[in-house]
Scaffold this active site. Sequence first.
Site, PDB file in Angstrom:
ATOM      1  N   GLY A 154       0.716  -3.686  21.856  1.00 24.70           N
ATOM      2  CA  GLY A 154       0.184  -2.568  21.409  1.00 24.70           C
ATOM      3  C   GLY A 154       0.753  -1.782  21.505  1.00 24.70           C
ATOM      4  O   GLY A 154       0.875  -0.094  22.426  1.00 24.70           O
ATOM      5  N   ARG A 184       0.825   5.336  17.284  1.00 25.48           N
ATOM      6  CA  ARG A 184       0.440   6.787  16.468  1.00 25.48           C
ATOM      7  C   ARG A 184      -0.048   7.984  17.026  1.00 25.48           C
ATOM      8  O   ARG A 184      -0.809   8.189  18.273  1.00 25.48           O
ATOM      9  CB  ARG A 184      -1.697   5.424  15.865  1.00 25.48           C
ATOM     10  CG  ARG A 184      -1.309   4.244  15.472  1.00 25.48           C
ATOM     11  CD  ARG A 184       0.069   4.064  14.006  1.00 25.48           C
ATOM     12  NE  ARG A 184      -0.225   3.393  12.600  1.00 25.48           N
ATOM     13  CZ  ARG A 184       0.944   2.265  13.413  1.00 25.48           C
ATOM     14  NH1 ARG A 184       1.820   2.615  14.356  1.00 25.48           N
ATOM     15  NH2 ARG A 184       1.219   1.396  12.348  1.00 25.48           N
ATOM     16  N   TYR A 190       0.474  -1.071  -0.246  1.00 18.33           N
ATOM     17  CA  TYR A 190      -0.090   0.158   0.323  1.00 18.33           C
ATOM     18  C   TYR A 190       1.261   1.010  -0.027  1.00 18.33           C
ATOM     19  O   TYR A 190       0.605   2.004  -0.928  1.00 18.33           O
ATOM     20  CB  TYR A 190      -0.819  -0.117   1.103  1.00 18.33           C
ATOM     21  CG  TYR A 190      -1.233   1.116   2.024  1.00 18.33           C
ATOM     22  CD1 TYR A 190      -2.751   1.048   1.473  1.00 18.33           C
ATOM     23  CD2 TYR A 190      -1.140   2.039   2.973  1.00 18.33           C
ATOM     24  CE1 TYR A 190      -4.011   2.974   1.481  1.00 18.33           C
ATOM     25  CE2 TYR A 190      -2.070   3.016   3.135  1.00 18.33           C
ATOM     26  CZ  TYR A 190      -3.157   3.364   2.771  1.00 18.33           C
ATOM     27  OH  TYR A 190      -3.485   4.240   3.388  1.00 18.33           O
TER      28      TYR A 190
HETATM   29  P1  NAD Z   1     -12.431   4.063   2.622  1.00 22.68           P
HETATM   30  O1  NAD Z   1     -11.703   2.544   2.485  1.00 22.68           O
HETATM   31  O2  NAD Z   1     -13.426   4.007   4.055  1.00 22.68           O
HETATM   32  O3  NAD Z   1     -12.885   4.937   1.919  1.00 22.68           O
HETATM   33  C1  NAD Z   1     -12.648   4.517   0.415  1.00 22.68           C
HETATM   34  C2  NAD Z   1     -13.844   4.436  -0.072  1.00 22.68           C
HETATM   35  O4  NAD Z   1     -13.097   4.105  -1.878  1.00 22.68           O
HETATM   36  C3  NAD Z   1     -14.666   3.025  -0.156  1.00 22.68           C
HETATM   37  O5  NAD Z   1     -16.061   3.844   0.286  1.00 22.68           O
HETATM   38  C4  NAD Z   1     -15.010   2.501  -1.396  1.00 22.68           C
HETATM   39  O6  NAD Z   1     -15.722   1.843  -1.684  1.00 22.68           O
HETATM   40  C5  NAD Z   1     -14.597   3.524  -2.363  1.00 22.68           C
HETATM   41  N1  NAD Z   1     -13.443   2.757  -3.672  1.00 22.68           N
HETATM   42  C6  NAD Z   1     -12.947   1.719  -3.892  1.00 22.68           C
HETATM   43  N2  NAD Z   1     -11.951   1.623  -4.738  1.00 22.68           N
HETATM   44  C7  NAD Z   1     -13.425   2.424  -5.680  1.00 22.68           C
HETATM   45  C8  NAD Z   1     -13.664   1.993  -6.947  1.00 22.68           C
HETATM   46  N3  NAD Z   1     -11.895   1.607  -7.809  1.00 22.68           N
HETATM   47  N4  NAD Z   1     -14.405   3.295  -7.514  1.00 22.68           N
HETATM   48  C9  NAD Z   1     -15.462   3.735  -6.766  1.00 22.68           C
HETATM   49  N5  NAD Z   1     -15.196   3.862  -5.324  1.00 22.68           N
HETATM   50  C10 NAD Z   1     -14.297   3.198  -5.145  1.00 22.68           C
HETATM   51  O7  NAD Z   1     -11.297   4.716   3.930  1.00 22.68           O
HETATM   52  P2  NAD Z   1     -10.892   6.337   3.814  1.00 22.68           P
HETATM   53  O8  NAD Z   1     -10.631   6.369   5.341  1.00 22.68           O
HETATM   54  O9  NAD Z   1     -12.177   7.137   3.677  1.00 22.68           O
HETATM   55  O10 NAD Z   1      -9.786   6.843   2.803  1.00 22.68           O
HETATM   56  C11 NAD Z   1      -9.452   7.986   1.637  1.00 22.68           C
HETATM   57  C12 NAD Z   1      -8.386   8.007   1.316  1.00 22.68           C
HETATM   58  O11 NAD Z   1      -7.554   8.766   2.698  1.00 22.68           O
HETATM   59  C13 NAD Z   1      -7.884   7.219   1.167  1.00 22.68           C
HETATM   60  O12 NAD Z   1      -7.384   7.203  -0.294  1.00 22.68           O
HETATM   61  C14 NAD Z   1      -7.103   6.754   2.235  1.00 22.68           C
HETATM   62  O13 NAD Z   1      -5.863   5.523   1.996  1.00 22.68           O
HETATM   63  C15 NAD Z   1      -6.676   7.868   2.775  1.00 22.68           C
HETATM   64  N6  NAD Z   1      -6.402   8.105   3.802  1.00 22.68           N
HETATM   65  C16 NAD Z   1      -6.679   8.002   5.187  1.00 22.68           C
HETATM   66  C17 NAD Z   1      -6.222   7.783   6.657  1.00 22.68           C
HETATM   67  C18 NAD Z   1      -7.592   7.440   7.425  1.00 22.68           C
HETATM   68  O14 NAD Z   1      -6.929   7.731   8.823  1.00 22.68           O
HETATM   69  N7  NAD Z   1      -8.351   7.149   7.355  1.00 22.68           N
HETATM   70  C19 NAD Z   1      -5.249   7.676   6.765  1.00 22.68           C
HETATM   71  C20 NAD Z   1      -4.209   7.435   5.596  1.00 22.68           C
HETATM   72  C21 NAD Z   1      -4.980   7.141   4.404  1.00 22.68           C
HETATM   73  N1  UDP Z   2      -3.919  -2.867  16.181  1.00 19.93           N
HETATM   74  C1  UDP Z   2      -3.652  -3.981  17.223  1.00 19.93           C
HETATM   75  N2  UDP Z   2      -4.992  -4.471  17.249  1.00 19.93           N
HETATM   76  C2  UDP Z   2      -6.223  -4.521  16.490  1.00 19.93           C
HETATM   77  C3  UDP Z   2      -5.738  -3.971  14.897  1.00 19.93           C
HETATM   78  C4  UDP Z   2      -4.695  -3.150  14.988  1.00 19.93           C
HETATM   79  O1  UDP Z   2      -2.788  -3.302  17.769  1.00 19.93           O
HETATM   80  O2  UDP Z   2      -7.032  -5.029  17.080  1.00 19.93           O
HETATM   81  C5  UDP Z   2      -2.468  -2.680  15.466  1.00 19.93           C
HETATM   82  C6  UDP Z   2      -1.510  -2.782  14.283  1.00 19.93           C
HETATM   83  O3  UDP Z   2      -1.299  -4.000  14.153  1.00 19.93           O
HETATM   84  C7  UDP Z   2      -0.737  -0.805  14.305  1.00 19.93           C
HETATM   85  C8  UDP Z   2      -2.614  -0.423  14.741  1.00 19.93           C
HETATM   86  O4  UDP Z   2      -2.989  -0.952  15.570  1.00 19.93           O
HETATM   87  O5  UDP Z   2       0.452  -1.069  14.607  1.00 19.93           O
HETATM   88  C9  UDP Z   2      -2.683   1.016  14.214  1.00 19.93           C
HETATM   89  O6  UDP Z   2      -3.593   0.094  13.273  1.00 19.93           O
HETATM   90  P1  UDP Z   2      -4.852   0.287  12.152  1.00 19.93           P
HETATM   91  O7  UDP Z   2      -5.755  -0.558  11.206  1.00 19.93           O
HETATM   92  O8  UDP Z   2      -4.965   2.145  12.867  1.00 19.93           O
HETATM   93  O9  UDP Z   2      -3.277   1.013  10.608  1.00 19.93           O
HETATM   94  P2  UDP Z   2      -2.743   1.284  10.560  1.00 19.93           P
HETATM   95  O10 UDP Z   2      -2.149   2.677  11.581  1.00 19.93           O
HETATM   96  O11 UDP Z   2      -1.022   0.466  10.790  1.00 19.93           O
HETATM   97  O12 UDP Z   2      -2.237   2.432   9.388  1.00 19.93           O
END
Ligand code: NAD
Ligand code: UDP
Length: 386
Positions: free
Chosen positions: A250, A254, A181
Site C-alpha cells: 500500500g 493516489r 487501458y
Molecule cells: P463506470 O464503469 O462506473 O461507468 C462506465 C459506464 O459505461 C458503465 O455504466 C457501463 O455499463 C457503461 N458502458 C461500458 N461499455 C458500454 C457500451 N458499449 N455501451 C453502453 N454503455 C457502456 O466508470 P466511471 O467511474 O463512471 O468512469 C467514467 C469514465 O471516467 C470512464 O471513461 C473512465 O475511464 C473515466 N475515469 C474515471 C475515473 C474515476 O476515478 N472514476 C478515473 C479516471 C478515468
Molecule cells: N489496491 C489495493 N487493494 C485493493 C485494491 C487496490 O491496495 O484491494 C491498490 C492498487 O494496487 C492501486 C491502488 O490501490 O495501487 C488504486 O487502485 P484503484 O483500483 O483505485 O485503481 P487505480 O488508481 O490504479 O487506477
Amino acid sequence: MRPKVSAPTDGQRSSRPGFANVTRSPLAPSRIAILGAGGFIGSHLVPALALRPGARIVAIDVAFDKLPFGLPGVERVQASIKDRGVLDAITARADIVISLTAMCNPALYNTRPLEVIDASYTDLVPLVKLCAERKRRLIHLSTCEVYGRRALRADGRPSRRMDEDRTALCLGPIHRERWTYAAAKQLLERVIWAYGRHRGLEFTVVRPFNVIGPRMDFIPGVDGQGIPRVLAAFMHALLTGEDLVLVDGGRQRRSFLYVDEFVNALLHIIDRPEPCRGQIINLGNDKNDVSIRTLARSLVCAFLAQRPNARVPRLRTLTAAAFYGEGYDDSIVRIPSMAKAVRLLGWRPHMPLTQMLPPIVADYLARYESRVARHTRARVLAPGLP
Ligand code: NAD
Ligand code: UDP
C-alpha cells in the site's frame, strides 16, 4: 437543434492556437447525450444536469441500476454504443456528447485486455468521426492513467506533478498488460486531438484523477463479481469483516477527488465551450495525495465511527501478482497539476479525504449492509456459492 453560429455573444475565445473559434448563443439550451450515464460518474452527473431549467438529456448505457427514475428532462436509452446505429442516432440529435463509457477497473486490464482496448478505443473511434462530421461538441473522459507509472518531464527527468501539456506519458512494457487501458485511452486522445486540429472537431478531453464517492463500482458477490476499484474493494472487506488487502504494502499514492466536486468541474466545462475547446484538462485534488495504506486506515476510522461495535478490521499485504495476476503493474504516484483547471474553469476542489469518507461509508452501509449479511448467511448454509 444546434445553437446558431453567429456574431460573438459570450466573449469566450479559444486559448489553444491551431483550433478555430466557435461562437454560440448562451441562451439556447443544449441537448446533451451522455454515454455511460448509468455508471458511477454518470449517476452523479445526470441528476446534476437534470436540475438545470430546460435540461434535455439523453442517457445511454447498457444498465441503469444506479440512476434514479423520473429525472426531469432525462430520456433513457438502454443500448450498447458498439451498435453503430445507436451512435448514429445519438449524434444526429445531440449538440454535446459526453463520453464516459469504458471498462475502467484495473483488475480487467490484464485479464480482459482485448475488451478493455475495444471499450476505450475501438468502440469510440466512430463516435469521434461522427462528432467531427456533424459538428457536435465532444467532451471525452480519458484518464490520469495515460501519464503512466510516474510524472516525467519531456526530457525524461522526474517531476512532481502531472501536467497536461508538458508531462511525458510513461507506460510500462507491452507484457505488462496493465497498460492496455492507458494505451487505448492515450491513442483515443491522439485521434480526438487530430480530428480537432485537422477536421474541426470541437472537443475537450478530461483526465480524472481517482474520483471517489457513493455508488462507485460494486460489492463482489452482491451486485458484481471480481475485484472492484480500491474504494469498493476496501468497503467490501469492511462489510464482510475480511482483511483489507494492501497490494505490495500500500505504498502507492493516489490523489483523491470527491465526485460532487468532479461533477461541478464538468458543469463548468459544459458551460465554457470556448476556453475549453481543444484542451486536455486534469481534474483531481493535489491536496489529497495519500498512500493506499493511509486510505485504508482512514476508511477503517470512518467505518468504526459509524459501526463502533464492529470487529476492528485488519490490513494485510499481498503481492500485486497474487492479487491481480500476471501482467499487472502500478502507478507509483499521481499528483495532478491543477493550474489549467484553475485557469480555464476557475475551479478548485476543497474537500479533504477525511471529510469525503463518512458520507461514502454511510452510502455503502445503507445500500449493502443487509444484502451482505444475507449473502454471508447463504454462503454459510451453502458453502459452494460464489
Ligand atoms: P463506470 O464503469 O462506473 O461507468 C462506465 C459506464 O459505461 C458503465 O455504466 C457501463 O455499463 C457503461 N458502458 C461500458 N461499455 C458500454 C457500451 N458499449 N455501451 C453502453 N454503455 C457502456 O466508470 P466511471 O467511474 O463512471 O468512469 C467514467 C469514465 O471516467 C470512464 O471513461 C473512465 O475511464 C473515466 N475515469 C474515471 C475515473 C474515476 O476515478 N472514476 C478515473 C479516471 C478515468
Ligand atoms: N489496491 C489495493 N487493494 C485493493 C485494491 C487496490 O491496495 O484491494 C491498490 C492498487 O494496487 C492501486 C491502488 O490501490 O495501487 C488504486 O487502485 P484503484 O483500483 O483505485 O485503481 P487505480 O488508481 O490504479 O487506477
